[in-house]
Design an enzyme around this catalytic site. Structure first.
Site, PDB file in Angstrom:
ATOM      1  N   CYS A 213       0.814  -1.338  -0.084  1.00 43.07           N
ATOM      2  CA  CYS A 213      -0.035  -0.052   0.047  1.00 43.07           C
ATOM      3  C   CYS A 213       0.833   1.352   0.115  1.00 43.07           C
ATOM      4  CB  CYS A 213      -0.933  -0.047   1.155  1.00 43.07           C
ATOM      5  SG  CYS A 213      -2.460   1.134   1.104  1.00 43.07           S
TER       6      CYS A 213
ATOM      7  N   HIS B 271      -3.381  -5.913   1.213  1.00 44.57           N
ATOM      8  CA  HIS B 271      -2.663  -6.066   2.494  1.00 44.57           C
ATOM      9  C   HIS B 271      -2.675  -7.421   2.874  1.00 44.57           C
ATOM     10  CE1 HIS B 271      -2.423  -1.884   3.926  1.00 44.57           C
ATOM     11  NE2 HIS B 271      -3.406  -1.619   3.069  1.00 44.57           N
TER      12      HIS B 271
ATOM     13  N   GLU C 185      -0.756  -8.705   4.899  1.00 42.15           N
ATOM     14  CA  GLU C 185      -0.719  -8.866   6.381  1.00 42.15           C
ATOM     15  C   GLU C 185      -1.926  -8.664   7.216  1.00 42.15           C
ATOM     16  OE1 GLU C 185      -0.090  -6.248   4.655  1.00 42.15           O
ATOM     17  OE2 GLU C 185      -0.874  -4.502   5.683  1.00 42.15           O
TER      18      GLU C 185
END
Lengths: 82, 225
Positions: free
Chosen positions: B87, B195, B197
């Site tokens: 990002c 994302h 994560e």
């Protein structure tokens, strides 16, 4: 001494903000507006001791390194008060 | 495997990155403050997390790309180290020139925040090997400036060299050729808007992000894939 830097999106780079502004102006009755492009202006106060030539070299460097992203933006600047 | 996370003022996914890396590698990453922090010498992977570094002032990632730590990041990349930018991390990598192109405002002008279906373009990369046999994965996106742009020649090169890692199944932001993630020439630097994560099987839901970290562990340790 002042440097005024103008930064705008290169032709061909989509400017959705500019398009929204042009559309709104059109809705407001300004039918003559065919397009709008949004850019930014950065005013730099520079040390008066600098020569105009040096100022031009330094500001160009600042544009290339930080102020503009030359992948998508073009820039021009004026130096005044030398 | 040793990892590090660079933290900028305005980073807000650094803790998620920390958790994901700790879970995937079994070792806590070094958290490196951008100004006076040091990327440990033997770091295998540097992650640049999402967020709004420097409040997105001037352009997303522009100020962070000129932070003191970036010289160390360049050195790490030059010696063949792995770099993952997610990002805002992707925006920063584009601004540093470690990846080509630029991320501009979403074509819709809207902030988009949702689970996003992605096509895995190739499982033949250090970041995607664990996705072998999986054509599509779902990984969350949350961004305002994720519209990937590059000139046609650059886009052709990226595609020709197999450097498009992920594409959006349904383009949420206007990105050229539906590109969601791109690799550097040596395949060791990946920038992506989604994302991973945020999809490692915790409370946030979804596990499809795990594969990316498992792939990296495999690439570094040779233990997976």
């Amino acid at each position: 001494m002042k440097a005024i830097v103008h930064i705008g999106l290169k032709p061909g780079v989509l400017d959705p903000q500019g398009k929204a502004v042009a559309d709104t102006l059109g809705r407001m009755g300004y039918s003559e507006v065919e397009a709008a492009r949004i850019g930014k202006t950065i005013e730099l106060d520079l040390d008066d001791g600098l020569s105009t030539g040096d100022a031009e070299t330094r500001v160009k460097e600042m544009c290339e390194k930080l102020l503009a992203n030359t992948v998508i933006e073009s820039y021009r600047f004026e130096i005044s008060g030398a | 495997m040793k990892t590090a996370v660079i933290v900028f003022p305005g980073s807000n996914c650094d803790r998620d990155a920390q958790v994901a890396l700790a879970e995937a590698t079994g070792k806590a990453p070094a958290m490196v403050w951008h100004k006076d922090g040091t990327i440990p010498d033997d770091t295998d992977l540097v992650m640049i997390p999402g967020g709004f570094s420097y409040g997105d002032y001037l352009r997303c990632g522009a100020m962070a790309a000129n932070s003191p730590v970036i010289a160390q990041l360049h050195a790490h990349a030059e010696r063949g180290g792995y770099v993952l930018g997610v990002c805002n991390g992707f925006q920063i990598l584009a601004e540093t020139g470690l990846l080509p192109g630029a991320l501009v405002r979403n074509a819709s002008l809207n902030f988009v925040c949702k689970p996003q279906a992605l096509k895995v373009e190739s499982a033949n990369t250090a970041f995607t090997s664990a996705y072998a046999g999986k054509e599509e994965v779902t990984i969350p996106i949350a961004h305002h400036d994720g519209n990937y742009m590059a000139d046609e020649a650059t886009l052709d090169t990226l595609e020709g060299e197999g450097r498009v890692a992920f594409r959006y199944a349904d383009n949420p932001n206007g990105s050229a050729r539906d590109i969601a993630g791109v690799l550097s020439e040596n395949g060791r630097v990946l920038g992506m808007m989604p994302h991973p994560e945020r999809a490692i099987g915790g409370h946030e839901g979804g596990t499809d992000g795990l594969g990316l970290f498992e792939s990296l562990v495999g690439a570094v340790c040779g233990c997976i894939g």
